[in-house]
Design a protein around this motif. Structure first.
Motif, PDB file in Angstrom:
ATOM      1  N   SER A 150       0.704  -4.904  -9.070  1.00 26.64           N
ATOM      2  CA  SER A 150       1.296  -4.331 -10.280  1.00 26.64           C
ATOM      3  C   SER A 150       0.748  -2.930 -10.538  1.00 26.64           C
ATOM      4  O   SER A 150      -0.233  -2.498  -9.925  1.00 26.64           O
ATOM      5  CB  SER A 150       1.006  -5.234 -11.480  1.00 26.64           C
ATOM      6  N   ARG A 151       1.372  -2.238 -11.462  1.00 28.42           N
ATOM      7  CA  ARG A 151       0.935  -0.888 -11.848  1.00 28.42           C
ATOM      8  C   ARG A 151      -0.463  -0.928 -12.453  1.00 28.42           C
ATOM      9  O   ARG A 151      -1.283  -0.038 -12.223  1.00 28.42           O
ATOM     10  CB  ARG A 151       1.933  -0.299 -12.835  1.00 28.42           C
ATOM     11  N   GLU A 152      -0.756  -1.977 -13.195  1.00 29.43           N
ATOM     12  CA  GLU A 152      -2.077  -2.095 -13.834  1.00 29.43           C
ATOM     13  C   GLU A 152      -3.183  -2.217 -12.788  1.00 29.43           C
ATOM     14  O   GLU A 152      -4.255  -1.629 -12.945  1.00 29.43           O
ATOM     15  CB  GLU A 152      -2.097  -3.322 -14.751  1.00 29.43           C
ATOM     16  N   THR A 153      -2.920  -2.955 -11.722  1.00 33.79           N
ATOM     17  CA  THR A 153      -3.917  -3.114 -10.665  1.00 33.79           C
ATOM     18  C   THR A 153      -4.208  -1.785  -9.986  1.00 33.79           C
ATOM     19  O   THR A 153      -5.372  -1.450  -9.717  1.00 33.79           O
ATOM     20  CB  THR A 153      -3.413  -4.131  -9.618  1.00 33.79           C
ATOM     21  N   VAL A 154      -3.155  -1.017  -9.722  1.00 32.76           N
ATOM     22  CA  VAL A 154      -3.334   0.284  -9.073  1.00 32.76           C
ATOM     23  C   VAL A 154      -4.089   1.238  -9.999  1.00 32.76           C
ATOM     24  O   VAL A 154      -5.003   1.958  -9.573  1.00 32.76           O
ATOM     25  CB  VAL A 154      -1.963   0.872  -8.654  1.00 32.76           C
ATOM     26  N   ASN A 155      -3.724   1.253 -11.276  1.00 30.17           N
ATOM     27  CA  ASN A 155      -4.430   2.116 -12.238  1.00 30.17           C
ATOM     28  C   ASN A 155      -5.901   1.734 -12.360  1.00 30.17           C
ATOM     29  O   ASN A 155      -6.776   2.603 -12.445  1.00 30.17           O
ATOM     30  CB  ASN A 155      -3.756   2.056 -13.605  1.00 30.17           C
TER      31      ASN A 155
END
Length: 182
Positions: A150-155
């Motif tokens: 997810s985007r949160e994991t990458v951020n």
């Protein structure tokens, strides 16, 4: 790849008129009572062409006719797109077998296809006819676990990386130099 016709230099010109001119000429003939010859001369359309359009002759396109309707071709491409969205992109062979199954379900036997399987040129021609809607791309095989990031994991990863590398000089970090180049 499908064959594309290239006209030889000095060959006879075909269709040096627009469809709008043909429609306008036909409305002049029907509504205002113009003769076919007068409309053909005025709009610079060959008399035979205008005569055929007026009497609805030769309505098929030049060359070989398509085996499948536009709706059937679009349904093949929609199915291919759905499979790609699900993570299972179709190859050219899969697209050909999809068309074969369609023909078998309809009970049609097309003589120009061997064992009712369209050829590779048919598949490339299909993609070429609908190139504004779909395109052929090479699929990258990745595991489902990587695809579900997810985007949160990458951020979170880059925030943690920033904190880890804050005291390290930029020249010593090769990865950061590559990121700045991109």
């Amino acid at each position: 790849m499908p064959r594309t016709y290239k006209r030889k230099l000095g060959a006879r010109k075909y269709k040096d008129y627009s469809t709008e001119n043909v429609e306008t000429a036909l409305t002049k003939i029907v509504d205002e009572g113009w003769s076919l010859r007068r409309a053909a001369a005025h709009y610079k359309i060959p008399f035979g062409t205008l005569n055929n359009k007026y009497y609805s002759r030769y309505t098929k396109k030049n060359g070989g006719q398509k085996v499948f309707s536009d709706n059937a071709e679009r349904s093949f491409l929609n199915a291919a797109c759905i499979c790609g969205d699900w993570g299972f992109p179709l190859t050219i062979t899969d697209l050909r077998l999809l068309a074969k199954n369609y023909l078998n379900e309809k009970g049609r036997n097309v003589g120009r296809f061997i064992d009712n399987v369209p050829g590779v040129k048919w598949a490339y021609s299909l993609l070429n006819r609908h190139k504004d809607e779909v395109s052929q791309k090479v699929a990258a095989n990745i595991k489902r676990a990587r695809a579900n990031v997810s985007r949160e994991t990458v951020n979170k990863y880059f925030d943690h990386l920033r904190e880890t590398l804050k005291d390290v000089p930029v020249g010593n970090v090769i990865i950061l130099n590559l990121l700045y180049l991109l």
